[in-house]
Design an enzyme around this catalytic site. Sequence first.
Site, PDB file in Angstrom:
ATOM      1  N   ARG A   1       0.886  -1.046   0.175  1.00 34.53           N
ATOM      2  CA  ARG A   1       0.079   0.117  -0.040  1.00 34.53           C
ATOM      3  C   ARG A   1       0.858   1.173   0.097  1.00 34.53           C
ATOM      4  NH1 ARG A   1      -4.745   0.894   4.278  1.00 34.53           N
ATOM      5  NH2 ARG A   1      -3.093   1.496   5.697  1.00 34.53           N
TER       6      ARG A   1
ATOM      7  N   THR B   1      -1.361   7.337  -0.677  1.00 34.84           N
ATOM      8  CA  THR B   1      -2.358   7.393  -1.360  1.00 34.84           C
ATOM      9  C   THR B   1      -3.205   6.047  -0.981  1.00 34.84           C
ATOM     10  OG1 THR B   1      -1.670   6.038  -3.070  1.00 34.84           O
ATOM     11  CG2 THR B   1      -1.434   8.102  -3.501  1.00 34.84           C
TER      12      THR B   1
ATOM     13  N   ASP C   1       0.672  -2.318  12.179  1.00 34.05           N
ATOM     14  CA  ASP C   1       1.019  -2.626  10.705  1.00 34.05           C
ATOM     15  C   ASP C   1       1.409  -4.399  11.050  1.00 34.05           C
ATOM     16  OD1 ASP C   1       2.728  -1.462   7.999  1.00 34.05           O
ATOM     17  OD2 ASP C   1       2.813  -3.422   8.824  1.00 34.05           O
TER      18      ASP C   1
ATOM     19  N   ASP D   1       5.035  -5.441   9.663  1.00 31.74           N
ATOM     20  CA  ASP D   1       5.995  -5.139  10.506  1.00 31.74           C
ATOM     21  C   ASP D   1       5.930  -5.904  11.760  1.00 31.74           C
ATOM     22  OD1 ASP D   1       7.091  -3.049   9.003  1.00 31.74           O
ATOM     23  OD2 ASP D   1       5.980  -1.479   9.812  1.00 31.74           O
TER      24      ASP D   1
HETATM   25  C1  PRP Z   1      -1.266  -4.382   4.589  1.00 28.66           C
HETATM   26  C2  PRP Z   1      -1.820  -5.870   4.687  1.00 28.66           C
HETATM   27  C3  PRP Z   1      -2.890  -5.731   3.585  1.00 28.66           C
HETATM   28  C4  PRP Z   1      -3.097  -4.479   3.192  1.00 28.66           C
HETATM   29  C5  PRP Z   1      -4.346  -3.878   3.799  1.00 28.66           C
HETATM   30  O1  PRP Z   1      -0.161  -4.730   3.552  1.00 28.66           O
HETATM   31  O2  PRP Z   1      -1.287  -6.870   4.987  1.00 28.66           O
HETATM   32  O3  PRP Z   1      -2.233  -6.307   2.603  1.00 28.66           O
HETATM   33  O4  PRP Z   1      -2.255  -3.620   4.244  1.00 28.66           O
HETATM   34  O5  PRP Z   1      -4.921  -2.533   3.367  1.00 28.66           O
HETATM   35  P1  PRP Z   1      -6.027  -2.380   2.328  1.00 28.66           P
HETATM   36  O6  PRP Z   1      -7.055  -3.012   2.623  1.00 28.66           O
HETATM   37  O7  PRP Z   1      -6.142  -0.687   2.674  1.00 28.66           O
HETATM   38  O8  PRP Z   1      -5.467  -2.211   0.999  1.00 28.66           O
HETATM   39  P2  PRP Z   1       0.898  -3.601   3.419  1.00 28.66           P
HETATM   40  O9  PRP Z   1       0.630  -2.782   2.086  1.00 28.66           O
HETATM   41  O10 PRP Z   1       1.379  -2.965   4.660  1.00 28.66           O
HETATM   42  O11 PRP Z   1       2.228  -4.378   3.053  1.00 28.66           O
HETATM   43  P3  PRP Z   1       2.996  -5.330   3.964  1.00 28.66           P
HETATM   44  O12 PRP Z   1       2.384  -6.721   4.223  1.00 28.66           O
HETATM   45  O13 PRP Z   1       4.217  -5.708   2.708  1.00 28.66           O
HETATM   46  O14 PRP Z   1       3.399  -4.754   5.208  1.00 28.66           O
HETATM   47  N1  URA Z   2      -2.422  -2.588   6.925  1.00 23.95           N
HETATM   48  C1  URA Z   2      -2.077  -3.069   8.399  1.00 23.95           C
HETATM   49  O1  URA Z   2      -1.150  -3.885   8.394  1.00 23.95           O
HETATM   50  N2  URA Z   2      -2.813  -2.561   9.395  1.00 23.95           N
HETATM   51  C2  URA Z   2      -3.888  -1.752   9.215  1.00 23.95           C
HETATM   52  O2  URA Z   2      -4.531  -1.341  10.104  1.00 23.95           O
HETATM   53  C3  URA Z   2      -4.017  -1.426   7.918  1.00 23.95           C
HETATM   54  C4  URA Z   2      -3.494  -1.754   6.849  1.00 23.95           C
END
Ligand code: PRP
Ligand code: URA
Length: 209
Positions: free
Chosen positions: A104, A108, A200, A203
């Site tokens: 994400r 944005t 997150d 993380d």
């Molecule tokens: C997080 C989570 C989802 C997404 C959800 O991933 O694991 O994939 O955000 O958010 P959304 O419903 O608003 O799209 P992130 O983009 O943080 O990537 P990561 O798993 O690599 O940390």
């Molecule tokens: N992605 C995450 O990991 N946590 C949130 O709360 C939203 C998006």
Amino acid sequence: MSKVIIMDHPLIKHKISLLRDERTGTKDFRLLVEEIAMLMGYEALRDLPTELVEVKTPIAEAYVPMLAGRKLAVVPILRAGLGMVNGILALVPSAKVGHIGLYRDEVTHEPHEYYCKLPENIDQRLVILPDPMLATGGSAIQAVDFIKAKGCKNIKFMCIIAAPEGLEALKKAHPDIDIYVGNLDERLNENAYIVPGLGDAGDRIFGTK
Ligand code: PRP
Ligand code: URA
């Protein structure tokens, strides 16, 4: 219409509460995500087809139910979805595993794809799509778009925590998939994080940041 199943098992609720606690460290967080995925997988796979197979027990011959075929693929949304894979594989060890890489944009909140590798004959398989978080729904919607473009028709999305906004968006975009939710939280905040959520997920699973 999407089938939306929100978990009500006390073990799942308890483990999700432990996950939320900011004092839960990486090792326990990872273990809890895996355990929750297994418990949710048990629910999500309750309609797997079976067929009667002949077995000779020490007592008698019998026709007994076995899973029909092995047409199942687990396709986590990277990174955080990876944390759920082993829990699901504990239930269906012969499942194939694919990967969809999405992140994400921090400003944005739009998802961006950076990697994709899927098992052969994906269009003939039940696809389980795990991601711990369904926030705006953008990542899940794009992942399902992608899987559908490969011809998949039987898709189950699994998340540990969903925001109402993301759940509505996913149902609207993909009314034909099944959605399994560990807990439906209150809302999104101004940074599109789930409240109360768990922070997150990526993380916390990987110990980054
Ligand atoms: C997080 C989570 C989802 C997404 C959800 O991933 O694991 O994939 O955000 O958010 P959304 O419903 O608003 O799209 P992130 O983009 O943080 O990537 P990561 O798993 O690599 O940390
Ligand atoms: N992605 C995450 O990991 N946590 C949130 O709360 C939203 C998006």
